[in-house]
Design a protein around this motif. Structure first.
Motif, PDB file in Angstrom:
ATOM      1  N   ALA C  58       0.261  -1.040   0.455  1.00 25.01           N
ATOM      2  CA  ALA C  58       0.458   0.111   0.191  1.00 25.01           C
ATOM      3  C   ALA C  58       0.962   1.606  -0.498  1.00 25.01           C
ATOM      4  N   LEU C  59       0.870   1.949  -0.946  1.00 25.50           N
ATOM      5  CA  LEU C  59       1.874   3.318  -0.640  1.00 25.50           C
ATOM      6  C   LEU C  59       0.903   4.214  -0.555  1.00 25.50           C
ATOM      7  N   VAL C  60       1.038   5.585  -0.243  1.00 21.38           N
ATOM      8  CA  VAL C  60       0.884   6.937   0.140  1.00 21.38           C
ATOM      9  C   VAL C  60       1.614   7.909  -0.380  1.00 21.38           C
ATOM     10  N   ASN C  61       1.592   8.679  -1.110  1.00 15.31           N
ATOM     11  CA  ASN C  61       2.244   9.720  -1.382  1.00 15.31           C
ATOM     12  C   ASN C  61       3.435   8.883  -1.881  1.00 15.31           C
ATOM     13  N   GLY C  62       3.382   8.122  -2.690  1.00 16.58           N
ATOM     14  CA  GLY C  62       4.588   6.679  -3.629  1.00 16.58           C
ATOM     15  C   GLY C  62       5.299   6.551  -2.225  1.00 16.58           C
ATOM     16  N   LEU C  63       5.130   6.307  -1.250  1.00 13.80           N
ATOM     17  CA  LEU C  63       6.234   5.457  -0.224  1.00 13.80           C
ATOM     18  C   LEU C  63       4.852   4.101   0.301  1.00 13.80           C
ATOM     19  N   ASP C  64       5.595   3.961   0.433  1.00 11.70           N
ATOM     20  CA  ASP C  64       5.203   2.157   1.244  1.00 11.70           C
ATOM     21  C   ASP C  64       5.092   2.857   2.644  1.00 11.70           C
ATOM     22  N   VAL C  65       3.475   2.467   3.383  1.00 10.40           N
ATOM     23  CA  VAL C  65       3.245   2.394   4.368  1.00 10.40           C
ATOM     24  C   VAL C  65       4.194   1.609   5.483  1.00 10.40           C
ATOM     25  N   THR C  66       4.364  -0.091   5.116  1.00  9.19           N
ATOM     26  CA  THR C  66       4.797  -0.568   5.889  1.00  9.19           C
ATOM     27  C   THR C  66       6.533   0.250   5.967  1.00  9.19           C
ATOM     28  N   LYS C  67       6.739   0.365   4.755  1.00 12.99           N
ATOM     29  CA  LYS C  67       8.744   0.773   5.491  1.00 12.99           C
ATOM     30  C   LYS C  67       8.699   2.657   5.872  1.00 12.99           C
ATOM     31  N   GLU C  68       7.990   3.152   5.866  1.00 18.10           N
ATOM     32  CA  GLU C  68       7.811   4.462   6.328  1.00 18.10           C
ATOM     33  C   GLU C  68       6.490   4.070   6.937  1.00 18.10           C
ATOM     34  N   PRO C  69       6.769   4.084   8.096  1.00 16.52           N
ATOM     35  CA  PRO C  69       5.626   4.142   8.572  1.00 16.52           C
ATOM     36  C   PRO C  69       4.252   5.552   9.308  1.00 16.52           C
ATOM     37  N   LEU C  70       5.604   6.274   9.257  1.00 19.73           N
ATOM     38  CA  LEU C  70       5.196   7.537  10.595  1.00 19.73           C
ATOM     39  C   LEU C  70       5.177   8.530   8.945  1.00 19.73           C
ATOM     40  N   GLU C  71       6.297   8.818   7.857  1.00 21.05           N
ATOM     41  CA  GLU C  71       6.159   9.916   7.653  1.00 21.05           C
ATOM     42  C   GLU C  71       4.845   9.158   6.213  1.00 21.05           C
ATOM     43  N   THR C  72       3.759   8.380   6.396  1.00 18.74           N
ATOM     44  CA  THR C  72       3.000   8.195   5.419  1.00 18.74           C
ATOM     45  C   THR C  72       1.698   8.350   5.850  1.00 18.74           C
ATOM     46  N   LYS C  73       1.993   8.712   7.281  1.00 23.22           N
ATOM     47  CA  LYS C  73       1.318   8.837   7.951  1.00 23.22           C
ATOM     48  C   LYS C  73       0.642  10.776   8.279  1.00 23.22           C
ATOM     49  N   ARG C  74       1.948  11.406   8.032  1.00 25.38           N
ATOM     50  CA  ARG C  74       1.621  12.924   7.548  1.00 25.38           C
ATOM     51  C   ARG C  74       0.825  13.200   6.261  1.00 25.38           C
ATOM     52  N   HIS C  75       0.807  12.863   6.092  1.00 27.29           N
ATOM     53  CA  HIS C  75      -0.495  12.554   4.552  1.00 27.29           C
ATOM     54  C   HIS C  75      -1.787  12.175   5.234  1.00 27.29           C
ATOM     55  N   LEU C  76      -1.591  11.814   6.030  1.00 34.62           N
ATOM     56  CA  LEU C  76      -2.877  10.630   5.993  1.00 34.62           C
ATOM     57  C   LEU C  76      -3.889  11.340   6.921  1.00 34.62           C
ATOM     58  N   ALA C  77      -5.742  11.164   6.727  1.00 32.66           N
ATOM     59  CA  ALA C  77      -6.508  11.399   8.219  1.00 32.66           C
ATOM     60  C   ALA C  77      -7.572  10.838   8.702  1.00 32.66           C
ATOM     61  N   TYR C  78      -7.798   9.891   9.230  1.00 29.03           N
ATOM     62  CA  TYR C  78      -8.627   9.401   9.107  1.00 29.03           C
ATOM     63  C   TYR C  78      -9.882   9.412   9.808  1.00 29.03           C
ATOM     64  N   ILE C  79     -10.647   9.070   9.460  1.00 25.45           N
ATOM     65  CA  ILE C  79     -12.238   9.291  10.190  1.00 25.45           C
ATOM     66  C   ILE C  79     -12.913   8.181  10.206  1.00 25.45           C
ATOM     67  N   PRO C  80     -13.003   7.145  11.674  1.00 25.57           N
ATOM     68  CA  PRO C  80     -13.469   6.167  11.730  1.00 25.57           C
ATOM     69  C   PRO C  80     -15.311   6.235  11.903  1.00 25.57           C
ATOM     70  N   GLU C  81     -16.114   5.363  11.817  1.00 25.07           N
ATOM     71  CA  GLU C  81     -17.325   5.670  12.318  1.00 25.07           C
ATOM     72  C   GLU C  81     -17.392   6.140  13.276  1.00 25.07           C
ATOM     73  N   THR C  82     -17.016   6.139  14.698  1.00 23.02           N
ATOM     74  CA  THR C  82     -17.535   7.005  15.198  1.00 23.02           C
ATOM     75  C   THR C  82     -15.537   7.562  15.411  1.00 23.02           C
ATOM     76  N   VAL C  83     -15.810   9.269  15.199  1.00 23.49           N
ATOM     77  CA  VAL C  83     -14.644   9.801  15.816  1.00 23.49           C
ATOM     78  C   VAL C  83     -14.222   9.549  17.677  1.00 23.49           C
ATOM     79  N   MET C  84     -13.167   9.060  18.069  1.00 30.70           N
ATOM     80  CA  MET C  84     -14.011   9.053  19.598  1.00 30.70           C
ATOM     81  C   MET C  84     -12.286   9.959  19.675  1.00 30.70           C
TER      82      MET C  84
END
Lengths: 468, 477, 234
Positions: C58-84
């Motif tokens: 799985a790539l985010v902005n061209g980076l593999d999420v398993t190899k760059e777990p922190l860098e990829t999360k800089r670009h992500l936002a996550y909204i679950p079914e209920t934001v806790m």
């Protein structure tokens, strides 16, 4: 109905891996501690027999000497181990094992076994009493905390009550189930202890007062019933099983670990005792009161002179040196009774604070009764001290009487074996169970009140328990 | 990032009222513990002052009596004559050898309520001197004291576990963990931040409250040897805390539910703090039983009977060993009770020594066993460290006993020639005095270090293992 | 922006996700449809690196999420079914904390309130504890976090389930605004209507496999439902 519920509880428990592991642990610890207690007792009993015999032989084999020399030579009295110390060693490690009975002086018991041990002893010694007072209540708490709260969370409580089970029966059934679980561990342990008690002596199944064994069993059963009822009460009343567990564990910790230390401070604060230096100073001040001593001897002399109707002591048909030695003893005895009496009374006052404090921590009543019935509490230690001191005074009276009778003016009087034989061997008879229970009347009442209160609370909470 | 997490944790934890109540109770327990320790130290000091006063009073009386007798040349029974060196050495002049409470004694009552801290040293046998003990209700000895060591060994881990058992599982259960970890932030950083805040607050509370309590209690923290011991004490508190934090972290890293974590941690506490130490004691006393001292009593008795019977024969032998004492009229000395007594006492001690050694060997064997086993239970390690730092444990008392033995020997050496010479003794002011030679902080540190390392190394291992394990933490189930 | 290449996840031999390949470009709103257990949430968890893939990447902005777990999360936002959120903290405090974790530690109160306004939350709610918030409000705080973070990709897991139609509609508006600003959105949902309304593309998943991909322009709402049900039939 109650039995059916109890059966279900027991079945439920016995299928729980945690219960099986825990009961195995408690069983192993009890067996190990019992074995260790048995070994300690048999060792101690053998050592006691040897020492007691040796001191007697030394007394009898004294060469010809003046009776007062023999009085100074004296004998030792050794504290016998109570058979039930196998279960509860009580204060025994913290009191001396031997006392020297010599002329003029009431000595203190020397050599506390605790001084010959490492500092880990301060964590406890995992003897039978500790298993019964600390581990078993914890075990009960772990078995009982979810009895109601857990069923409520699972929704089975709703189900149970909807089929018409009476809440009262439910509570009793659960209590019985827990008792059954406990019995699975305690019955083999008790059987083993009875065997151990029987094997530890040649004097029959129970050399000690059998009532003590019965009473001890009753005390522990009452205590377990109190803990069980309290645990079920909390479980019925708590909104979640987690809350019930937290409340019960806090109670367990406060009751079995913290309370005794706080109460100990309270007792010492209410009834302070002096330091050894101060005590010794006060004792010696009274003891060396020459004036009083001389007055006393003079009084006795006048009395004797009048009695025998003679003018001087030399004319008395008895040797006055023996009389004055005995008067010195009498003076000392009064001083010792006053000082040791006051000190020991103070200890007993302190220990009474422990008994009363059982109102907040039932473990304190249980521990007192357990030590008392096992013959290892301060009351019975004092009983022994008194017996030994009475024996010392008897020796002095016999020897001084002999001097008064046989000493001739201007002669060196030497006595021999006939006189040594006149002093009987020291035997100690521990008080009966009734005497012990009398000492713990407060603890008995408080423990009884806990039982009534806890069961009443449990019943009430069971009937008013919310379904969810 | 770590700082940010720490601040956030502070805010969320601070909003929890229960924690404040528990925290205040803990602070109160610390204060009570230190106060209790200080009170016991006060009691000891009062007893030592009383003994010093008694000694001074007795000496003043004896010196006046001696002067009076010298001046008037009055007669007095030989049993009461203060000028007899034998009377002086054995009954009139004995001085106290005292063990003053160590610089940080209020931190732990330890074994000091059980082991004697003053002896009246005379020419009598060692056995007669060392037998004396402080008066105390045995039931109080049995239950132990509510001192700071008790608070630290028992309560402090409970508080740590209560603060940490749900640090990750609660967030997982309430759902905030996923949102938090959708940020560029590793679970290891998050867990570290949480632990660091809790550790900082708790260790800080312990250290600050204890210092404050000591200060209020009037303990001289700038006194000799106090500061290095305080340093050791902080090291022990940190290391013991680190162990429990590490354990909590490791358990948290398995990603179980809060209730399961609580069960596991409570069981660990129970086993490590309550059950294992008692079992160690049981093991030590069962594997290396110290026979009842009844045997010693008998050994001393038999030895004295034999020695007394041998009497003057022993004295002849004694002269062979100590030719320097055979001055004056040796023949007359052979009939002198006091001179024979020296030889007899000497002989009794020599015969009894192997018996005493048997006891000491068994106790030493117990101690060695416990010293080894303690690395299995952090509570026992912490206890040994705290007792040694406070100077209320076995080791410092052993040092004291050795010094008392040396003093006892010096006392005898002072009086023995005088007794042999039948000199008229007036030099009361010149009798040897005892001064406890306090252990250096270095000695104490050497003793405490294994315990501190024994706590710190497993703590580091636990944290390391926990951090490694967090990589496999199930963020979503 | 979001790419999956033959992304596969198996649990003890059970395939939860089978060789998923998809790309979500900036400005795209890709809606994953499918029954419960079809692999939608698994896909999102894989992009978040909450679980690791059995194979594929799985790539985010061209980076593999398993190899760059922190860098990829800089670009992500996550909204679950209920934001806790942290119940004991106010909405603003929650926003500030998460923004700081996301790498924006220096936002002023005005800026934070600005994000609050932007997602349509009342300003006076900002200083109230989150414990009093409705579900719709929490979801909006989730979006506010994404805005504050300046996320380039948004992962949404059933974000509108349980919302009333008005709140749901407001949420869709927000999404459209975000994608209009160049954010790539991957949303797992059951709500065909919302998917048609706010999505640019839909993918239908079944037993862990992506069985169909369509652009929403291709058909009307009724057509989407028919296509979906056809795929579900067997």
């Amino acid at each position: 109905m109650i039995l059916r519920i109890a059966r279900k509880e027991l079945l439920d428990l016995s299928r729980d891996g945690r219960f099986r592991m825990l009961s195995a642990l408690v069983l192993v610890v009890s067996v190990v501690s019992l074995a260790a207690g048995w070994k300690t007792y048999t060792d101690l009993a053998a050592q006691h027999r040897t020492a007691q015999q040796a001191t007697r032989e030394q007394w009898l084999n004294q060469p010809k000497k003046n009776p007062h020399s023999a009085a100074h030579y004296g004998v030792y009295a050794f504290k016998p181990a109570s058979q039930m110390a196998m279960v509860d060693t009580g204060i025994d490690p913290y009191v001396g094992v031997a006392v020297w009975l010599e002329a003029h002086k009431q000595n203190e018991m020397k050599y506390r076994p605790a001084q010959d041990r490492t500092a880990v002893q301060r964590f406890g010694s995992m003897n039978g009493a500790e298993v019964l007072q600390v581990l078993v209540p914890l075990f009960i708490v772990l078995m009982a905390f979810s009895a109601f709260a857990g069923e409520r969370e699972q929704g089975t409580l709703r189900q149970l009550l909807s089929v018409g089970a009476r809440p009262r029966d439910l509570a009793l059934g659960k209590a019985l189930g827990i008792a059954g679980g406990l019995g699975l561990i305690l019955l083999p342990a008790t059987a083993l202890s009875v065997v151990a008690l029987a094997l530890s002596t040649s004097e029959g199944l129970l050399a000690d007062d059998p009532w003590r064994v019965v009473a001890l069993g009753a005390v522990y059963l009452t205590y377990f019933a109190v803990v069980t009822a309290l645990a079920l009460w909390v479980s019925a009343w708590a909104s979640s099983s987690r809350l019930a567990l937290v409340v019960l564990l806090t109670f367990w910790f406060a009751n079995s670990v913290v309370a005794s230390r706080v109460v100990s401070d309270l007792a010492a604060w209410l009834h302070p005792t002096p330091s050894a230096v101060e005590f010794q100073k006060g004792l010696e001040a009274d003891l060396n009161n020459q004036e009083e001593m001389e007055e006393r001897i003079e009084r006795k002399r006048d009395e004797l002179l009048k009695q025998y109707n003679v003018a001087s002591v030399d004319a008395l048909p008895i040797a006055f040196s023996g009389v004055s030695l005995q008067e010195g003893e009498e003076h000392g005895n009064e001083v010792f009774d006053k000082h040791f009496g006051a000190l020991f009374d103070q200890y007993e006052q302190q220990n009474r604070v422990f008994q009363w404090s059982a109102i907040v921590a039932p473990m304190l009543a249980t521990r007192g009764l357990s030590m008392g019935l096992s013959g290892t509490d301060f009351g019975q230690h004092r009983h022994f001290i008194t017996a030994a001191e009475t024996y010392r005074r008897d020796i002095q009276r016999t020897l001084n009487g002999d001097i008064a009778k046989n000493q001739k003016a201007g002669q060196v009087y030497m006595a021999g074996r006939e006189l040594w034989d006149q002093v009987p061997a020291f035997t100690y008879e521990p008080p009966p169970a009734g005497w012990v229970l009398g000492q713990y009347s407060v603890a008995l009442v408080v423990l009884g009140a806990w039982l009534v209160g806890a069961v009443a609370l449990m019943m009430r909470a069971a009937t008013t328990a919310l379904v969810d | 990032m770590l700082g940010r997490i720490i601040r956030h944790e502070w805010r969320t934890l601070g909003a929890d009222a229960t924690l404040w109540v528990v925290g205040l109770a803990f602070v109160a327990a610390i204060g009570y513990g230190v106060w209790n320790g200080a009170r016991w130290v006060g009691f000891q000091q009062a007893a030592l002052a009383a003994s010093a006063a008694e000694e001074a009073e007795r000496y003043a009386r004896l010196e006046t009596e001696v002067q009076e007798l010298q001046r008037t040349g009055g007669k007095v029974s030989p049993f009461r004559d203060p000028r007899s060196p034998s009377n002086a050495g054995s009954r009139f002049a004995p001085r106290y050898a005292t063990l003053p409470p160590g610089p940080l004694a209020p931190l732990a009552v330890g074994q000091s309520d059980l082991l004697p801290y003053y002896f009246k040293v005379s020419t009598e046998s060692r056995d007669a001197i060392v037998g004396a003990t402080e008066i105390e209700n045995p039931q109080r000895l049995l239950v132990g004291r509510f001192d700071l060591a008790f608070v630290l060994i028992f309560f402090y881990p409970i508080l740590i576990l209560a603060l940490c058992y749900n640090m990750l599982s609660a967030e997982q259960e309430q759902g905030t963990l996923a949102l938090t970890l959708s940020q560029p932030l590793s679970l290891a950083t998050l867990a570290s931040g949480k632990v660091l805040l809790r550790a900082g607050v708790l260790v800080g509370t312990v250290v600050v409250c204890t210092l404050a309590a000591l200060f209020i209690g009037g303990v001289d923290l700038a006194g000799p040897g106090a500061l290095p011991r305080l340093g050791l004490w902080v090291a022990a508190v940190v290391a013991y805390g680190a162990f429990w934090f590490g354990l909590a972290m490791l358990v948290a890293s398995f990603g179980l539910r809060s209730a399961a974590n609580a069960t596991v941690l409570a069981s660990a506490w129970l086993v490590l703090v309550v059950v294992l130490p008692s079992v160690f004691n049981l093991a030590a006393t069962t594997l290396f039983p110290v026979p009842s001292r009844m045997e010693l009593v008998q050994a001393v008795r038999v030895a004295s009977d034999d020695a007394n019977a041998a009497g003057s024969k022993l004295l002849a032998g004694y002269y062979e060993d100590h030719p320097e004492l055979a001055t004056g009229d040796a023949a007359q000395a052979m009939t002198d009770f006091n001179v024979i007594r020296i030889a007899v006492n000497d002989d009794v001690e020599r015969r009894v020594r192997p018996v005493v050694q048997r006891y000491e060997q068994q106790i030493a064997a117990q101690q060695r066993l416990v010293d080894g086993l303690r690395f299995v239970s952090p509570a026992v390690l912490m206890q040994s460290a705290l007792y040694d730092i406070a100077g209320t444990g076995h080791a410092r008392h052993q040092t004291f006993l050795q010094q008392v033995d040396a003093y006892h020997a010096a006392w005898r050496q002072f009086f023995t020639p005088l007794i042999f010479q039948k000199a008229s003794f007036t030099n009361y002011a010149g009798t040897p005095r005892f001064e406890f030679d306090e252990e250096t902080a270095g000695t104490v540190a050497g003793r405490v270090a294994p315990a501190v390392f024994g706590l710190a190394i497993p703590a580091i291992a636990l944290v390391w293992f926990a951090l490694a394990r967090l990589a496999r933490f199930p963020i979503v189930s | 922006m979001l790419e999956a290449h033959a992304l596969t996840k198996r649990y003890n031999g059970v395939t939860a996700l089978n060789a998923l390949t998809l790309t979500v470009a900036p400005g795209d709103v890709f809606c994953l449809l499918g029954a419960n257990g079809a692999g939608k949430t698994t896909t999102i968890n894989l992009f978040l690196n909450f679980i690791s893939p059995t194979s594929g990447s799985a790539l985010v902005n061209g980076l593999d999420v398993t190899k760059e777990p922190l860098e990829t999360k800089r670009h992500l936002a996550y909204i679950p079914e209920t934001v806790m959120l942290y119940k004991n903290l106010t909405g603003l405090e929650n926003l500030e904390y998460f923004a700081a974790l996301a790498g924006k530690p220096d936002l002023t109160r005005e800026q934070l309130i600005g994000y609050f306004r932007e997602v349509g939350l009342a300003v006076e709610a900002a200083d109230r504890r989150v414990g009093t918030y409705s579900k719709g409000m929490r979801q909006k705080v989730g979006i506010a976090i994404a805005l504050a973070k300046g996320a380039k990709a948004l992962l949404l897991d059933e974000p509108t389930s349980g919302l009333d139609p008005k709140a749901s509609n407001e949420f869709s508006d927000l999404l459209r605004r975000l994608s209009g600003g160049g954010v790539a959105v991957l949303m797992a949902t059951h709500d065909l209507f919302r998917a048609k309304e706010s999505g640019t593309r839909v993918g239908i998943m079944k037993h862990g496999t992506l069985v169909a991909q369509h652009t929403t322009d291709e058909f009307g709402h009724a057509d989407l439902e028919r296509v979906y049900l056809e795929h579900m039939r067997d």
